[in-house]
Scaffold this motif. Structure first.
Motif, PDB file in Angstrom:
ATOM      1  N   ASN A  45      62.060 -25.544  92.532  1.00  0.00           N
ATOM      2  CA  ASN A  45      61.819 -24.401  93.407  1.00  0.00           C
ATOM      3  C   ASN A  45      63.104 -23.652  93.715  1.00  0.00           C
ATOM      4  OD1 ASN A  45      58.905 -24.016  94.698  1.00  0.00           O
ATOM      5  ND2 ASN A  45      59.179 -26.218  94.373  1.00  0.00           N
ATOM      6  N   VAL A  46      64.184 -24.393  93.913  1.00  0.00           N
ATOM      7  CA  VAL A  46      65.485 -23.755  94.168  1.00  0.00           C
ATOM      8  C   VAL A  46      65.932 -22.968  92.938  1.00  0.00           C
ATOM      9  CG1 VAL A  46      67.933 -24.196  94.606  1.00  0.00           C
ATOM     10  CG2 VAL A  46      66.182 -25.458  95.881  1.00  0.00           C
ATOM     11  N   ILE A  47      65.800 -23.581  91.772  1.00  0.00           N
ATOM     12  CA  ILE A  47      66.219 -22.913  90.528  1.00  0.00           C
ATOM     13  C   ILE A  47      65.364 -21.675  90.273  1.00  0.00           C
ATOM     14  CG2 ILE A  47      66.317 -23.163  88.016  1.00  0.00           C
ATOM     15  CD1 ILE A  47      66.993 -26.139  88.476  1.00  0.00           C
ATOM     16  N   GLY A  48      64.039 -21.810  90.412  1.00  0.00           N
ATOM     17  CA  GLY A  48      63.146 -20.680  90.165  1.00  0.00           C
ATOM     18  C   GLY A  48      63.374 -19.535  91.126  1.00  0.00           C
ATOM     19  N   THR A  49      63.593 -19.853  92.402  1.00  0.00           N
ATOM     20  CA  THR A  49      63.831 -18.813  93.406  1.00  0.00           C
ATOM     21  C   THR A  49      65.160 -18.114  93.152  1.00  0.00           C
ATOM     22  OG1 THR A  49      62.563 -20.094  95.023  1.00  0.00           O
ATOM     23  CG2 THR A  49      63.981 -18.362  95.877  1.00  0.00           C
ATOM     24  N   ALA A  50      66.202 -18.889  92.799  1.00  0.00           N
ATOM     25  CA  ALA A  50      67.505 -18.293  92.493  1.00  0.00           C
ATOM     26  C   ALA A  50      67.412 -17.401  91.258  1.00  0.00           C
ATOM     27  CB  ALA A  50      68.535 -19.398  92.281  1.00  0.00           C
ATOM     28  N   TYR A  51      66.672 -17.845  90.248  1.00  0.00           N
ATOM     29  CA  TYR A  51      66.503 -17.024  89.046  1.00  0.00           C
ATOM     30  C   TYR A  51      65.814 -15.711  89.378  1.00  0.00           C
ATOM     31  CZ  TYR A  51      64.437 -15.377  84.691  1.00  0.00           C
ATOM     32  OH  TYR A  51      64.034 -14.582  83.652  1.00  0.00           O
ATOM     33  N   ASP A  52      64.765 -15.763  90.198  1.00  0.00           N
ATOM     34  CA  ASP A  52      64.044 -14.555  90.585  1.00  0.00           C
ATOM     35  C   ASP A  52      64.936 -13.598  91.373  1.00  0.00           C
ATOM     36  OD1 ASP A  52      61.970 -12.745  91.058  1.00  0.00           O
ATOM     37  OD2 ASP A  52      61.182 -13.860  92.768  1.00  0.00           O
ATOM     38  N   PHE A  53      65.798 -14.157  92.206  1.00  0.00           N
ATOM     39  CA  PHE A  53      66.662 -13.328  93.055  1.00  0.00           C
ATOM     40  C   PHE A  53      67.769 -12.643  92.248  1.00  0.00           C
ATOM     41  CE2 PHE A  53      70.239 -12.727  96.003  1.00  0.00           C
ATOM     42  CZ  PHE A  53      69.607 -11.987  96.993  1.00  0.00           C
ATOM     43  N   PHE A  54      68.334 -13.337  91.262  1.00  0.00           N
ATOM     44  CA  PHE A  54      69.496 -12.823  90.543  1.00  0.00           C
ATOM     45  C   PHE A  54      69.163 -12.222  89.176  1.00  0.00           C
ATOM     46  CE2 PHE A  54      71.434 -16.097  93.328  1.00  0.00           C
ATOM     47  CZ  PHE A  54      72.327 -15.270  94.002  1.00  0.00           C
ATOM     48  N   ARG A  55      67.913 -12.289  88.727  1.00  0.00           N
ATOM     49  CA  ARG A  55      67.578 -11.830  87.375  1.00  0.00           C
ATOM     50  C   ARG A  55      67.691 -10.308  87.254  1.00  0.00           C
ATOM     51  NH1 ARG A  55      62.379  -9.714  86.719  1.00  0.00           N
ATOM     52  NH2 ARG A  55      61.091  -9.806  88.613  1.00  0.00           N
ATOM     53  N   ASN A  56      67.796  -9.854  86.033  1.00  0.00           N
ATOM     54  CA  ASN A  56      67.822  -8.425  85.714  1.00  0.00           C
ATOM     55  C   ASN A  56      66.369  -7.922  85.712  1.00  0.00           C
ATOM     56  OD1 ASN A  56      67.994  -5.849  84.632  1.00  0.00           O
ATOM     57  ND2 ASN A  56      69.600  -6.394  83.158  1.00  0.00           N
TER      58      ASN A  56
END
Length: 610
Positions: free
Chosen positions: A155-166
């Motif tokens: 969940n931490v990885i997925g949320t961080a990816y969503d926040f920082f993705r292009n």
């Protein structure tokens, strides 16, 4: 002299065994429980709990009175008493080589001295001392903790990816499945897509949320039957009140979930094919339909079974913690595989692991059939309506034949203190009618029929809200639902095999027909006030969290009574308190479960399927 007076009074009353308060309390107390916490806080504290069968001794008349009183199904079995004693204080004058033998002799001596009756040990729940270590953490507990940590990390990885993705690039759907922000939108967004037909379905959220609130109330009542209580007379009197039929027969509301499951399956598949002309309803879609359902239910189900079999038993303690919570955990460890294969209603049905999960087994079994029928009949909605109507009537007649031949009864005839206390153990009617898929088959077929009928009406521009007949049917449907449930009080004392079989066959189908009429009324906004109430946006997240709520709530119901260190008192306020705490804690727990476990795992596995 008081006991003798009681016997003489009852001898004069003939077959009717109704006791006033004074007479009632001259029988041996049904439950006795010393203070568990105080007992085990002592250096030499020893506590034992067990069940004893009363045996006729010098006072045979009193024993006969107890037997006669216990024969009334609205009463507990008072020939079987339950004791939890602090052995070192209550039984200190008895010398035996073991704590358990001291406990048994103590109970026998007290029963003989006070009532002139003997007591034979039926089952020993446990004996423990102040030096008894708590349950040890084992490998399964550690494995579940690691699984929780892995889920949290994803969940931490997925949320961080969503926040920082292009945002200009196509997102990775496997990582996006774990985004908390994305899952929050999935929980709260209306998902109407501009289709007024789907917008009208908002009332279904209210139906699901309110049904689960009633389920939590019913389970609050049930757990008070299962624990050691100070005043069992309150429950016995309540069971004789006509309004108790709402509890005895109220579980029929669960059938609305079976009906809605089939209704939404069929209608969504029809709309999906309509919006995708290249697709056709045929059996080539069957594997994906089933895999989508399995990926929707199973991950959270596995998670909750994992919690129940591991850390739940370690979370607290109390006098009845072992026979209630630890026993539940042991049953789940023994039959976890039947839960995950959705056959727990057939395999070891008397060993119930989370009693409410019978619904998931039945729902999955009927979903398999409903999917097949939808995909094979879906090309011609009106033809499907006629075939499903025939199958519906055939299933009702089939249930009548099964109930009559095997002498099976509806839940109305089973919901009484002793059966509730033991979760309907060894009750054929509960196992082979209430928990069996054929018992709920009419509701499932009715849901399919309703979906095809609604679609047929929409394609032919038939508007039920303009029909006087349908408006009258709708206005009558909700009051008739209540009347139908309460009408059970007219037949619950019958001994006729024919009447009980007819009622077993009609109870659920009639209720579901009325619910379908009400649902059609909500969908077509015949009553704007009811539609607004049922379509309130606050029901939407509660409805979408229904799986989490279903799986979690019973743990809170049971925990509240299991942690008590002495006798629980029953009253409307006590049971209401259990209900409100269960609702609050269930919603509080279901939100993170839905966002961090249920939705991410479902979307993750769905990505593989698609």
């Amino acid at each position: 002299m008081g006991v003798l007076w009681l016997v003489l009074v009852l001898s004069a009353t003939g077959s009717a065994c109704q006791l006033n308060d004074e007479q009632y309390h001259q029988m041996p107390q049904l439950f006795q429980l010393d203070d568990y916490e105080v007992c085990l806080s002592q250096r030499r504290g020893a506590f034992c709990m067990g069940t004893f069968d009363l045996v006729e001794s010098s006072n045979s008349r009193l024993f006969n009175v107890i037997q006669k009183f216990s024969e009334q199904r609205t009463n507990f079995n008072h020939t079987r008493v339950h004791r939890g004693f602090c052995v070192n204080s209550r039984c200190h004058h008895i010398e035996e080589p073991s704590i358990s033998r001291t406990f048994v002799k103590c109970v026998r001596n007290l029963t003989k001295g006070l009532y002139g009756l003997d007591a034979k040990l039926s089952s020993l729940d446990y004996c423990k001392t102040s030096r008894t270590p708590p349950p040890a953490i084992d490998g399964l507990d550690v494995a579940f903790a690691y699984a929780c940590a892995a889920i949290l990390l994803m969940n931490v990885i997925g949320t961080a990816y969503d926040f920082f993705r292009n945002v200009d690039r196509k997102p990775n759907r496997f990582l996006m499945a774990w985004s908390i922000a994305q899952n929050w939108r999935r929980l709260t967004d209306p998902y109407e897509n501009g289709d007024p037909r789907l917008s009208a379905f908002q009332s279904i959220h209210g139906m699901k949320a309110l049904t689960l609130i009633l389920v939590m109330l019913a389970h609050s009542v049930i757990v008070y039957h299962a624990t050691y209580i100070h005043n069992p007379q309150f429950l016995e009197r309540a069971n004789r009140h006509p309004a108790s039929t709402l509890l005895h027969n109220g579980s029929v509301v669960v059938q609305s979930f079976i009906m809605l499951s089939s209704f939404l399956l069929a209608y969504n598949l029809i709309i999906y094919v309509e919006n995708n002309p290249k697709k056709q309803l045929n059996l080539s879609m069957y594997p994906n339909v089933l895999l989508n359902r399995i990926s929707r239910i199973t991950p959270l189900y596995v998670f909750m079974i994992g919690f129940v079999t591991t850390w739940w038993r370690l979370s607290s303690d109390g006098a009845t913690w072992a026979p209630l919570v630890e026993a539940e955990c042991a049953r789940c460890r023994a039959k976890w595989w039947t839960q995950l294969l959705y056959i727990n209603n057939f395999v070891m049905p008397d060993d119930k692991c989370l009693i409410q999960t019978w619904f998931l087994a039945v729902d999955m079994q009927l979903y398999i059939l409903a999917s097949f029928l939808t995909l094979t009949l879906g090309r011609s909605p009106w033809r499907a309506v006629k075939i499903l109507a025939g199958l519906f009537l055939f299933s009702v007649l089939g249930n009548f034949a099964i109930a009559y031949y095997f002498d099976l009864k509806a839940i109305l005839f089973l919901t009484y203190p002793e059966l509730l206390r033991h979760q309907y153990t060894a009750e054929p009617s509960f196992n082979w009618m209430y928990m069996a898929p054929w018992g709920s088959l009419p509701s499932s077929l009715l849901g399919l029929l309703a979906a095809f009928l609604l679609y047929h009406w929409q394609k032919n521009n038939f508007k039920p809200e303009e029909s006087l007949t349908f408006r009258v049917m709708y206005r009558c449907s909700l009051p008739l639902c209540l009347i139908w449930v309460l009408s059970g009080c007219l037949v619950k004392d019958t001994q006729s095999r024919l009447v009980t079989a007819v009622y077993a066959a009609l109870d659920r189908p009639v209720f579901c027909v009325l619910i379908v009429v009400a649902m059609f009324g909500f969908i077509h906004k015949i009553d704007n006030a009811c539609w607004r109430l049922m379509s309130w946006s606050g029901w939407r997240p509660l409805s979408r969290m229904s799986l989490s709520i279903l799986l979690v709530h019973f743990c809170y119901n049971l925990t509240q009574v299991a942690i008590k260190t002495n006798l629980a008192r029953t009253s409307i306020y006590e049971i209401g308190g259990n209900w409100f705490v269960t609702i609050f804690m269930t919603y509080l727990t279901s939100l993170p479960l839905h966002l961090l476990v249920e939705l991410p795992l479902h979307m993750f596995f769905k990505s593989f399927i698609s």
